[in-house]
Write an enzyme that holds these catalytic residues in place. Structure first.
Site, PDB file in Angstrom:
ATOM      1  N   ASP A  32      55.163  40.822  22.517  1.00  0.00           N
ATOM      2  CA  ASP A  32      53.722  41.004  22.401  1.00  0.00           C
ATOM      3  C   ASP A  32      53.224  39.813  23.524  1.00  0.00           C
ATOM      4  OD1 ASP A  32      51.210  41.395  21.637  1.00  0.00           O
ATOM      5  OD2 ASP A  32      51.989  42.228  19.770  1.00  0.00           O
TER       6      ASP A  32
ATOM      7  N   ASP B   7      48.272  42.091  24.453  1.00  0.00           N
ATOM      8  CA  ASP B   7      47.098  42.022  23.554  1.00  0.00           C
ATOM      9  C   ASP B   7      45.928  42.136  24.277  1.00  0.00           C
ATOM     10  OD1 ASP B   7      46.756  41.800  20.522  1.00  0.00           O
ATOM     11  OD2 ASP B   7      45.934  40.081  21.420  1.00  0.00           O
TER      12      ASP B   7
ATOM     13  N   GLU C   8      47.024  46.853  25.574  1.00  0.00           N
ATOM     14  CA  GLU C   8      45.889  47.189  24.632  1.00  0.00           C
ATOM     15  C   GLU C   8      44.551  47.129  25.133  1.00  0.00           C
ATOM     16  OE1 GLU C   8      44.739  46.142  20.031  1.00  0.00           O
ATOM     17  OE2 GLU C   8      44.905  44.353  21.532  1.00  0.00           O
TER      18      GLU C   8
ATOM     19  N   HIS D  80      49.846  47.861  13.712  1.00  0.00           N
ATOM     20  CA  HIS D  80      49.545  46.774  12.277  1.00  0.00           C
ATOM     21  C   HIS D  80      48.192  46.692  12.221  1.00  0.00           C
ATOM     22  CE1 HIS D  80      49.157  44.897  16.410  1.00  0.00           C
ATOM     23  NE2 HIS D  80      48.879  43.953  15.498  1.00  0.00           N
ATOM     24  N   ASP D  81      47.253  47.058  13.090  1.00  0.00           N
ATOM     25  CA  ASP D  81      45.768  46.670  12.982  1.00  0.00           C
ATOM     26  C   ASP D  81      45.100  48.411  12.200  1.00  0.00           C
ATOM     27  OD1 ASP D  81      45.967  44.567  14.269  1.00  0.00           O
ATOM     28  OD2 ASP D  81      45.326  45.311  16.241  1.00  0.00           O
TER      29      ASP D  81
HETATM   30  O1  TEU Z   1      43.979  43.545  18.238  1.00  0.00           O
HETATM   31  C1  TEU Z   1      42.519  43.728  19.034  1.00  0.00           C
HETATM   32  C2  TEU Z   1      41.212  43.855  17.986  1.00  0.00           C
HETATM   33  O2  TEU Z   1      40.464  44.095  18.576  1.00  0.00           O
HETATM   34  C3  TEU Z   1      41.605  44.286  16.781  1.00  0.00           C
HETATM   35  O3  TEU Z   1      40.945  43.065  16.194  1.00  0.00           O
HETATM   36  C4  TEU Z   1      40.900  45.489  16.194  1.00  0.00           C
HETATM   37  O4  TEU Z   1      39.627  45.350  16.699  1.00  0.00           O
HETATM   38  C5  TEU Z   1      40.786  45.773  14.918  1.00  0.00           C
HETATM   39  O5  TEU Z   1      41.787  45.255  14.236  1.00  0.00           O
HETATM   40  C6  TEU Z   1      40.499  47.026  14.607  1.00  0.00           C
HETATM   41  O6  TEU Z   1      41.215  47.582  13.716  1.00  0.00           O
HETATM   42  C7  TEU Z   1      44.537  42.641  18.655  1.00  0.00           C
HETATM   43  C8  TEU Z   1      46.003  42.509  17.742  1.00  0.00           C
HETATM   44  O7  TEU Z   1      46.499  43.864  17.774  1.00  0.00           O
HETATM   45  C9  TEU Z   1      45.694  42.029  16.580  1.00  0.00           C
HETATM   46  O8  TEU Z   1      46.349  41.816  15.434  1.00  0.00           O
HETATM   47  C10 TEU Z   1      44.926  40.584  16.875  1.00  0.00           C
HETATM   48  O9  TEU Z   1      44.253  40.068  15.564  1.00  0.00           O
HETATM   49  C11 TEU Z   1      43.787  40.755  17.802  1.00  0.00           C
HETATM   50  O10 TEU Z   1      44.218  41.387  18.945  1.00  0.00           O
HETATM   51  C12 TEU Z   1      43.821  39.223  18.428  1.00  0.00           C
HETATM   52  O11 TEU Z   1      44.935  38.761  19.224  1.00  0.00           O
END
Ligand code: TEU
Length: 543
Positions: free
Chosen positions: A99, A201, A243, A316-317
């Site tokens: 990542d 990311d 992403e 994970h989000d």
């Molecule tokens: O996520 C991108 C992000 O914008 C997320 O916060 C998303 O909008 C939100 O969770 C929607 O469900 C990435 C990573 O995957 C996340 O885990 C990180 O918190 C974020 O970037 C910051 O690095």
């Protein structure tokens, strides 16, 4: 025909290290824990692991706040543990994709600690600083994704620094060539170690123009990506997946077309489709299957000739697939049906750890029970917009990040066999019946995923075939065909909890080899086949 890149036939598997497997009883998953489960992953058949961040980090955002790009967080292990994981994975034919979190660092990164000492400090220019507005407030009204302003005042410099996420995650200044060179150096360092590429990311944010209020898809984004490609990626046999929440069908090829800098993007149109217009993901909304299918159809069409899709239900989000799009009363079959429609499309499928077992979201009783900073940052803003406490809790349970981050369920043992200690997030109580130890008990979600992964390696139509939607307006049925070199693959799924007759456009025409099924194999279908709740099939025929 020229050989396909490996990542067009491989399936990816996301490991969220904190929740995967804990080897030392501290309640947090770690690298030796991952290594101990490589045989399990090899049995599943995946081609590569996307490893969520394991770098040194104060863990304000579970590792997405990095304090040293070339060190491993002690809670996850050591660099020796990493090297050993890489070697053991490689021995099993499994690649590891790191990542890459370079939109921001932790505020504890040496660069930022130095940068904030003063305007002429070394590394000051690695971050984004602006003078206060005339009233002393922030330079403009840009907002952080995690709630509150995107600017935080720093007394030592008398300036505000910019952060699109938490204040503990200051944004890097990509306008500075010295910063960019450091990032490419670091990327080369990991690639030289033998990692197989990067999941990048929020990469669509690196071209931002904070003065113009632009975060995503900014004016310098593609110039930076092109430079990164030349400086770190060109000539290497790697996969890169950016992403990009802002990616659209009309700019996707700029990322991943033949001349684009990346292999593919994670775009989120199917996720955003399900969000509320006012409250975003914090208000639960019912599933709208025609709209969901339309999103996938649009992307399949947009990248039909050039470019490449990534295919995923969750990460994970995001909520777990069964809980979001399936029916937990038909858990195993809905997990299998959802997997079928996704994995038979064109693109690289990604499995989020536990999805192959049909793991479900957990539910938290109160707002306070959530660990994630995102939930706590969102509440005051949603409240200000008029969302009530109960609705917010329902929305957070439906779409919050912690709900899908509970520990991997390895067995029916205490703490699901994840740890001998106290897990950082409580294990889902359903681990007694949903766990890897019981993965072969029918109906086996795991066996279904194994089969889907193998099919992709053996049937080039899955990689190459075109995509033609059927029954687009049907609220329950997901159906499409793929076509390639005299073959036709028909995918049919009843994504509802009722028995449904399917009115096939080509009545009685479908017979062939049943490549995949959730219930009984169906080599042939009549004009109006009745499908059981969450039944899905894929039938390959010659045309
Ligand atoms: O996520 C991108 C992000 O914008 C997320 O916060 C998303 O909008 C939100 O969770 C929607 O469900 C990435 C990573 O995957 C996340 O885990 C990180 O918190 C974020 O970037 C910051 O690095």
């Amino acid at each position: 025909m020229t050989a396909q890149p490996w990542w067009k036939t491989a399936v990816g598997y996301q490991v969220y290290p904190r929740s995967f497997c804990d080897s030392n009883g501290d309640g947090v998953g770690d690298l030796p824990g991952i290594a101990s489960k490589l045989d399990y992953l090899a049995e599943l058949g995946i081609g590569f692991i996307w490893l969520s961040p394991v770098y040194a980090s104060p863990m304000a955002d579970n590792g997405y706040d990095i304090s040293d790009y070339r060190a491993i967080a002690p809670v996850f292990g050591t660099m020796d543990d990493f090297d050993s994981l890489l070697a053991q994975a490689s021995a099993r034919g499994i690649r590891i994709v790191m990542d890459l979190v370079v939109n921001h660092t932790s505020d504890q990164h040496a660069w930022f600690r130095e940068a904030k000492l003063g305007r002429s400090a070394k590394y000051h220019d690695f971050y984004i600083w602006r003078d206060p507005a005339p009233d002393g407030g922030p330079p403009n009204n840009m907002k952080s994704t995690f709630g509150g302003p995107a600017w935080t005042f720093s007394p030592e410099t008398g300036q505000y620094y910019f952060h699109l996420f938490a204040p503990a995650q200051p944004d890097l200044n990509w306008a500075n060539p010295a910063l960019r060179a450091e990032v490419y150096d670091m990327m080369n360092w990991w690639l030289d170690k033998g990692v197989a590429g990067f999941r990048m990311d929020v990469i669509d944010l690196i071209g931002k123009d904070p003065d113009a209020g632009i975060a995503a898809d900014g004016p310098t984004l593609f110039a930076h990506l092109a430079e990164m490609q030349r400086a770190a990626l060109a000539g290497r046999d790697v996969v890169t997946v950016g992403e990009a929440w802002s990616a659209r069908p009309d700019n996707a090829l700029a990322y991943c077309g033949a001349d684009g800098p990346l292999s593919m993007v994670f775009q989120f149109a199917h996720v955003l489709e399900g969000w509320d217009a006012t409250f975003g993901k914090w208000k639960a909304t019912p599933r709208n299957l025609p709209a969901l299918k339309r999103v996938f159809d649009t992307w399949q069409a947009a990248l039909a000739q050039d470019g490449w899709n990534s295919l995923f239900w969750s990460n994970h989000d995001l909520p777990r697939a069964v809980s979001k799009y399936g029916d937990t009363r038909h858990r195993a079959h809905s997990a299998m049906a959802l997997a079928t429609v996704l994995h038979m499309m064109k693109g690289t499928p990604y499995i989020y750890q536990g999805e192959e077992l049909g793991m479900t979201n957990t539910t938290f009783p109160t707002r306070a029970a959530f660990n994630d900073l995102e939930v706590h940052g969102a509440w005051p803003e949603m409240q200000a917009l008029g969302l009530g406490e109960a609705d917010f809790l329902a929305g957070a349970n439906a779409n919050g990040r912690d709900n899908a981050r509970t520990p991997m369920q390895w067995s029916a043992a205490p703490q699901a066999g994840f740890t001998t200690g106290t897990p950082w997030l409580p294990v889902n109580p359903n681990h007694k019946t949903i766990n890897a130890a019981q993965r072969h008990t029918p109906p086996s979600v795991f066996a279904h995923y194994q089969r889907l992964i193998r099919l992709r390696q053996h049937h080039p139509i899955l990689t190459n075939g075109d995509h033609r939607p059927l029954l687009p307006d049907d609220p329950d049925i997901w159906a499409y065909t793929r076509h390639w070199q005299g073959q036709r693959l028909t995918v049919l799924a009843n994504l509802s909890s009722e028995t449904r007759q399917i009115a096939l456009p080509e009545a009685g025409q479908i017979s062939g080899q049943c490549l995949s099924h959730t219930h009984a194999p169906r080599p042939a279908l009549g004009a109006h086949p009745a499908f059981a709740p969450w039944e899905a099939v894929a039938i390959l025929a010659s045309t």
